[in-house]
Design a protein around this motif. Structure first.
Motif, PDB file in Angstrom:
ATOM      1  N   LEU A   1      -7.181 -71.965  77.590  1.00  0.00           N
ATOM      2  CA  LEU A   1      -6.656 -70.646  77.222  1.00  0.00           C
ATOM      3  C   LEU A   1      -5.252 -70.433  77.787  1.00  0.00           C
ATOM      4  O   LEU A   1      -4.352 -69.951  77.091  1.00  0.00           O
ATOM      5  N   CYS A   2      -5.060 -70.799  79.051  1.00  0.00           N
ATOM      6  CA  CYS A   2      -3.764 -70.574  79.703  1.00  0.00           C
ATOM      7  C   CYS A   2      -2.678 -71.479  79.141  1.00  0.00           C
ATOM      8  O   CYS A   2      -1.542 -71.038  78.908  1.00  0.00           O
ATOM      9  N   HIS A   3      -3.003 -72.725  78.906  1.00  0.00           N
ATOM     10  CA  HIS A   3      -1.989 -73.667  78.427  1.00  0.00           C
ATOM     11  C   HIS A   3      -1.504 -73.323  77.018  1.00  0.00           C
ATOM     12  O   HIS A   3      -0.356 -73.599  76.668  1.00  0.00           O
ATOM     13  N   ARG A   4      -2.357 -72.727  76.211  1.00  0.00           N
ATOM     14  CA  ARG A   4      -1.924 -72.292  74.877  1.00  0.00           C
ATOM     15  C   ARG A   4      -0.797 -71.267  74.973  1.00  0.00           C
ATOM     16  O   ARG A   4       0.041 -71.159  74.072  1.00  0.00           O
ATOM     17  N   LYS A   5      -0.785 -70.505  76.053  1.00  0.00           N
ATOM     18  CA  LYS A   5       0.210 -69.455  76.229  1.00  0.00           C
ATOM     19  C   LYS A   5       1.264 -69.817  77.269  1.00  0.00           C
ATOM     20  O   LYS A   5       2.050 -68.973  77.699  1.00  0.00           O
ATOM     21  N   GLY A   6       1.296 -71.087  77.690  1.00  0.00           N
ATOM     22  CA  GLY A   6       2.340 -71.537  78.601  1.00  0.00           C
ATOM     23  C   GLY A   6       2.124 -71.205  80.045  1.00  0.00           C
ATOM     24  O   GLY A   6       3.059 -71.292  80.851  1.00  0.00           O
ATOM     25  N   ALA A   7       0.912 -70.795  80.428  1.00  0.00           N
ATOM     26  CA  ALA A   7       0.623 -70.437  81.818  1.00  0.00           C
ATOM     27  C   ALA A   7       0.031 -71.619  82.566  1.00  0.00           C
ATOM     28  O   ALA A   7      -0.742 -72.402  82.012  1.00  0.00           O
ATOM     29  N   LEU A   8       0.388 -71.736  83.836  1.00  0.00           N
ATOM     30  CA  LEU A   8      -0.175 -72.757  84.705  1.00  0.00           C
ATOM     31  C   LEU A   8      -1.494 -72.274  85.300  1.00  0.00           C
ATOM     32  O   LEU A   8      -1.744 -71.073  85.374  1.00  0.00           O
ATOM     33  N   VAL A   9      -2.307 -73.231  85.735  1.00  0.00           N
ATOM     34  CA  VAL A   9      -3.602 -72.905  86.337  1.00  0.00           C
ATOM     35  C   VAL A   9      -3.681 -73.532  87.721  1.00  0.00           C
ATOM     36  O   VAL A   9      -3.482 -74.743  87.874  1.00  0.00           O
ATOM     37  N   CYS A  10      -3.978 -72.705  88.725  1.00  0.00           N
ATOM     38  CA  CYS A  10      -4.136 -73.171  90.105  1.00  0.00           C
ATOM     39  C   CYS A  10      -5.538 -72.811  90.581  1.00  0.00           C
ATOM     40  O   CYS A  10      -5.944 -71.646  90.509  1.00  0.00           O
ATOM     41  N   ILE A  11      -6.276 -73.798  91.059  1.00  0.00           N
ATOM     42  CA  ILE A  11      -7.641 -73.594  91.529  1.00  0.00           C
ATOM     43  C   ILE A  11      -7.727 -73.907  93.017  1.00  0.00           C
ATOM     44  O   ILE A  11      -7.333 -74.985  93.462  1.00  0.00           O
ATOM     45  N   ASP A  12      -8.247 -72.954  93.781  1.00  0.00           N
ATOM     46  CA  ASP A  12      -8.582 -73.203  95.186  1.00  0.00           C
ATOM     47  C   ASP A  12     -10.001 -73.763  95.183  1.00  0.00           C
ATOM     48  O   ASP A  12     -10.969 -73.062  94.913  1.00  0.00           O
ATOM     49  N   SER A  13     -10.116 -75.052  95.490  1.00  0.00           N
ATOM     50  CA  SER A  13     -11.392 -75.760  95.403  1.00  0.00           C
ATOM     51  C   SER A  13     -11.987 -76.048  96.778  1.00  0.00           C
ATOM     52  O   SER A  13     -12.785 -76.976  96.932  1.00  0.00           O
ATOM     53  N   THR A  14     -11.619 -75.236  97.758  1.00  0.00           N
ATOM     54  CA  THR A  14     -12.035 -75.474  99.143  1.00  0.00           C
ATOM     55  C   THR A  14     -13.547 -75.578  99.284  1.00  0.00           C
ATOM     56  O   THR A  14     -14.062 -76.471  99.959  1.00  0.00           O
ATOM     57  N   LEU A  15     -14.300 -74.661  98.670  1.00  0.00           N
ATOM     58  CA  LEU A  15     -15.741 -74.650  98.852  1.00  0.00           C
ATOM     59  C   LEU A  15     -16.452 -75.773  98.104  1.00  0.00           C
ATOM     60  O   LEU A  15     -17.642 -75.998  98.304  1.00  0.00           O
ATOM     61  N   ALA A  16     -15.726 -76.483  97.259  1.00  0.00           N
ATOM     62  CA  ALA A  16     -16.322 -77.612  96.547  1.00  0.00           C
ATOM     63  C   ALA A  16     -16.043 -78.926  97.251  1.00  0.00           C
ATOM     64  O   ALA A  16     -16.907 -79.800  97.327  1.00  0.00           O
ATOM     65  N   SER A  17     -14.810 -79.094  97.746  1.00  0.00           N
ATOM     66  CA  SER A  17     -14.286 -80.355  98.283  1.00  0.00           C
ATOM     67  C   SER A  17     -13.923 -81.266  97.117  1.00  0.00           C
ATOM     68  O   SER A  17     -14.450 -81.120  96.008  1.00  0.00           O
ATOM     69  N   PRO A  18     -13.033 -82.241  97.340  1.00  0.00           N
ATOM     70  CA  PRO A  18     -12.676 -83.177  96.264  1.00  0.00           C
ATOM     71  C   PRO A  18     -13.840 -84.063  95.843  1.00  0.00           C
ATOM     72  O   PRO A  18     -13.773 -84.705  94.789  1.00  0.00           O
ATOM     73  N   ILE A  19     -14.893 -84.109  96.636  1.00  0.00           N
ATOM     74  CA  ILE A  19     -16.046 -84.936  96.289  1.00  0.00           C
ATOM     75  C   ILE A  19     -16.878 -84.274  95.200  1.00  0.00           C
ATOM     76  O   ILE A  19     -17.370 -84.934  94.288  1.00  0.00           O
ATOM     77  N   ASN A  20     -17.045 -82.987  95.277  1.00  0.00           N
ATOM     78  CA  ASN A  20     -17.908 -82.274  94.329  1.00  0.00           C
ATOM     79  C   ASN A  20     -17.196 -81.800  93.070  1.00  0.00           C
ATOM     80  O   ASN A  20     -17.855 -81.542  92.060  1.00  0.00           O
ATOM     81  N   GLN A  21     -15.876 -81.650  93.120  1.00  0.00           N
ATOM     82  CA  GLN A  21     -15.156 -81.084  91.970  1.00  0.00           C
ATOM     83  C   GLN A  21     -13.708 -81.558  91.980  1.00  0.00           C
ATOM     84  O   GLN A  21     -13.070 -81.576  93.028  1.00  0.00           O
ATOM     85  N   LYS A  22     -13.217 -81.925  90.803  1.00  0.00           N
ATOM     86  CA  LYS A  22     -11.836 -82.381  90.666  1.00  0.00           C
ATOM     87  C   LYS A  22     -11.155 -81.547  89.574  1.00  0.00           C
ATOM     88  O   LYS A  22     -11.145 -81.919  88.404  1.00  0.00           O
ATOM     89  N   PRO A  23     -10.595 -80.404  89.944  1.00  0.00           N
ATOM     90  CA  PRO A  23     -10.026 -79.477  88.958  1.00  0.00           C
ATOM     91  C   PRO A  23      -8.950 -80.081  88.069  1.00  0.00           C
ATOM     92  O   PRO A  23      -8.814 -79.681  86.904  1.00  0.00           O
ATOM     93  N   LEU A  24      -8.157 -81.023  88.593  1.00  0.00           N
ATOM     94  CA  LEU A  24      -7.087 -81.602  87.782  1.00  0.00           C
ATOM     95  C   LEU A  24      -7.654 -82.374  86.590  1.00  0.00           C
ATOM     96  O   LEU A  24      -7.052 -82.395  85.521  1.00  0.00           O
ATOM     97  N   THR A  25      -8.796 -83.006  86.764  1.00  0.00           N
ATOM     98  CA  THR A  25      -9.409 -83.741  85.654  1.00  0.00           C
ATOM     99  C   THR A  25     -10.008 -82.795  84.623  1.00  0.00           C
ATOM    100  O   THR A  25     -10.327 -83.206  83.507  1.00  0.00           O
ATOM    101  N   LEU A  26     -10.163 -81.522  84.992  1.00  0.00           N
ATOM    102  CA  LEU A  26     -10.707 -80.515  84.087  1.00  0.00           C
ATOM    103  C   LEU A  26      -9.612 -79.719  83.383  1.00  0.00           C
ATOM    104  O   LEU A  26      -9.910 -78.847  82.574  1.00  0.00           O
ATOM    105  N   GLY A  27      -8.347 -80.011  83.724  1.00  0.00           N
ATOM    106  CA  GLY A  27      -7.237 -79.348  83.048  1.00  0.00           C
ATOM    107  C   GLY A  27      -6.377 -78.474  83.927  1.00  0.00           C
ATOM    108  O   GLY A  27      -5.324 -77.996  83.483  1.00  0.00           O
ATOM    109  N   ALA A  28      -6.785 -78.223  85.176  1.00  0.00           N
ATOM    110  CA  ALA A  28      -5.957 -77.418  86.076  1.00  0.00           C
ATOM    111  C   ALA A  28      -4.654 -78.154  86.377  1.00  0.00           C
ATOM    112  O   ALA A  28      -4.592 -79.386  86.342  1.00  0.00           O
ATOM    113  N   ASP A  29      -3.607 -77.399  86.675  1.00  0.00           N
ATOM    114  CA  ASP A  29      -2.299 -77.984  86.995  1.00  0.00           C
ATOM    115  C   ASP A  29      -2.133 -78.226  88.491  1.00  0.00           C
ATOM    116  O   ASP A  29      -1.453 -79.175  88.901  1.00  0.00           O
TER     117      ASP A  29
END
Length: 460
Positions: A240-268
């Protein structure tokens, strides 16, 4: 990343590099709504050259994608180093404590300045030990680049200041994001002429309506949130954000890089309080920001001005902690899920918040984008403020403390730990009830923690 060997870049002066990079940008066909195009058009410093790298980022990312997190946590940035930040045969990463680095000659210095030679100059701009840590986190996040900072809050502030243009930018965030980040956005960014919009997590209709105005620079939120462990559909939000030129930033602290990788899901951009799962031992404070080379370069420039450099000693401690992160997080995932299931059926528990539970309204999202739901659960005890105090005081294993993600279990009553003295309206606004408990599980044996919690509940 390693530096390019392209003769065109190597022989160019700094001014010529800027011209070449601008020419390359303009020769690419980029839509007006592209996040990179938006940044180039609106952010100050866009004319600065992107740092030259020795090795193609796509090659490094492809290589890391074939390896497990277990292997990358141990070897990335070291034996599997990308740019030779450390020339050593030591298995343990050396701590380079020097604050400044010398050059053999003026020609050597010029080669460094023009990007033809990899080196370091001054500790605030970079350090060999810190670079190993940054490369290790990049590998785990599947990122081109990572910046390690002195704290998680420093990482958040540097990111927001670098990517949102004062006087013209617009940030959309959620009411459930980290409270100090929310306060900074509300009280500080708004005074810089930056438009701020708060929405409820997963209110996609409102997000679409805000994006339709076409002026959103950045969407920022936590996933999962603290303390209610809500999850947002990162892939959908990014689309949704990329269609309108907006960047996406995710604070993934409670997941850790082991449980979730936001960049692979489309986050910038993905940020962490590295103090938590990444360091994992309640003994060092740090933050990190991962994303593309272009975006991290912009944030790094602001970071240099803010001065939030981490010490080499702290970086070494995190490197050491990272090597066992997969083992720690897997144990914490298992303990939290088993305890959430147990408490969900306990007569003295009103409700359990944990996206790993099938009953959670966030379970379908977590199941689609996470490999585990982390070591934090929250729950409401069937009692009042003082009854919950008795429960917490009766616990023998966990410490009554803030933070999360370490080897030791921690417990807190948010109404006391974070909202003591606040009025009911403020607590209600943040979904905080007097009977809410947040439990961060460490790596202690599940049965010991289970028995401790069950005996403490009997004290109510």
């Amino acid at each position: 990343m390693a530096r390019s060997s392209s003769p065109l870049v190597n022989k160019a002066s700094p001014i010529e590099q800027r011209r070449l990079l601008r020419a390359r940008r303009s020769s690419k066909r980029v839509t007006a709504l592209s996040p990179e195009a938006l940044l180039d058009a609106t952010l100050p410093g866009a004319e600065q050259p992107v740092p030259v790298v020795q090795q193609d980022a796509a090659t490094a990312l492809k290589r890391h994608a074939t390896l497990s997190d277990e292997t990358l946590a141990v070897h990335a940035g070291e034996k599997m180093g990308k740019n030779g930040a450390m020339d050593t045969d030591s298995i343990a990463t050396p701590i380079v404590s020097g604050t400044t680095h010398w050059f053999k000659s003026s020609g050597d210095l010029i080669a460094f300045k023009e990007g033809r030679r990899h080196s370091f100059e001054y500790g605030r701009y970079g350090n060999p030990t810190v670079k190993v840590l940054e490369d290790k986190i990049s590998a785990l996040e599947r990122a081109e680049s990572t910046l390690v900072t002195s704290s998680g809050m420093n990482a958040i502030v540097a990111t927001l200041l670098a990517l949102i243009l004062p006087g013209a930018g617009h940030v959309v965030t959620t009411t459930e994001c980290y409270s100090e980040a929310r306060a900074f956005i509300r009280d500080k960014l708004s005074k810089m002429g930056i438009k701020v919009t708060f929405i409820e997590l997963n209110d996609m209709d409102t997000l679409k309506a805000v994006l339709d105005h076409g002026d959103v620079t950045l969407f920022y939120t936590d996933c999962p949130t603290n303390p209610h462990l809500k999850c947002i559909d990162i892939k959908l939000v990014a689309e949704l954000c990329h269609r309108k030129g907006a960047l996406v930033c995710i604070d993934s602290t409670l997941a850790s890089p082991i449980n979730q990788k936001p960049l692979t899901l489309g986050a910038d951009i993905v940020v962490h309080s590295a103090t938590k799962y990444i360091a994992g031992h309640h003994d060092v404070i740090a933050g990190c920001i991962s994303g593309s080379d272009a975006l991290i370069s912009r944030i790094r420039a602001w970071h240099h001005d803010l001065g939030g450099a981490i010490s080499p000693d702290a970086a070494y401690m995190i490197i050491r902690g990272l090597k066992t992160m997969v083992l720690r997080v897997e144990t914490q995932n298992s303990t939290a899920l088993r305890m959430a299931r147990l408490l969900e059926n306990h007569p003295k528990i009103e409700r359990v918040y944990y996206p790993g539970l099938i009953s959670s309204p966030w379970h379908h999202i977590a199941n689609s984008q996470m490999t585990g739901c982390g070591g934090v659960i929250s729950f409401k005890v069937a009692s009042d403020l003082h009854g919950v105090m008795r429960f917490i005081d009766a616990l023998k294993i966990p410490f009554i403390a803030t933070s999360l993600g370490g080897c030791e279990s921690l417990v807190q009553q948010p109404a006391v730990m974070s909202f003591w003295g606040e009025n009911d309206e403020e607590k209600a606004k943040n979904g905080i009830k007097d009977n809410l408990v947040r439990f961060s599980f460490g790596v202690e044996k599940f049965e010991d923690l289970r028995d401790d919690i069950l005996q403490a509940l009997e004290k109510i």
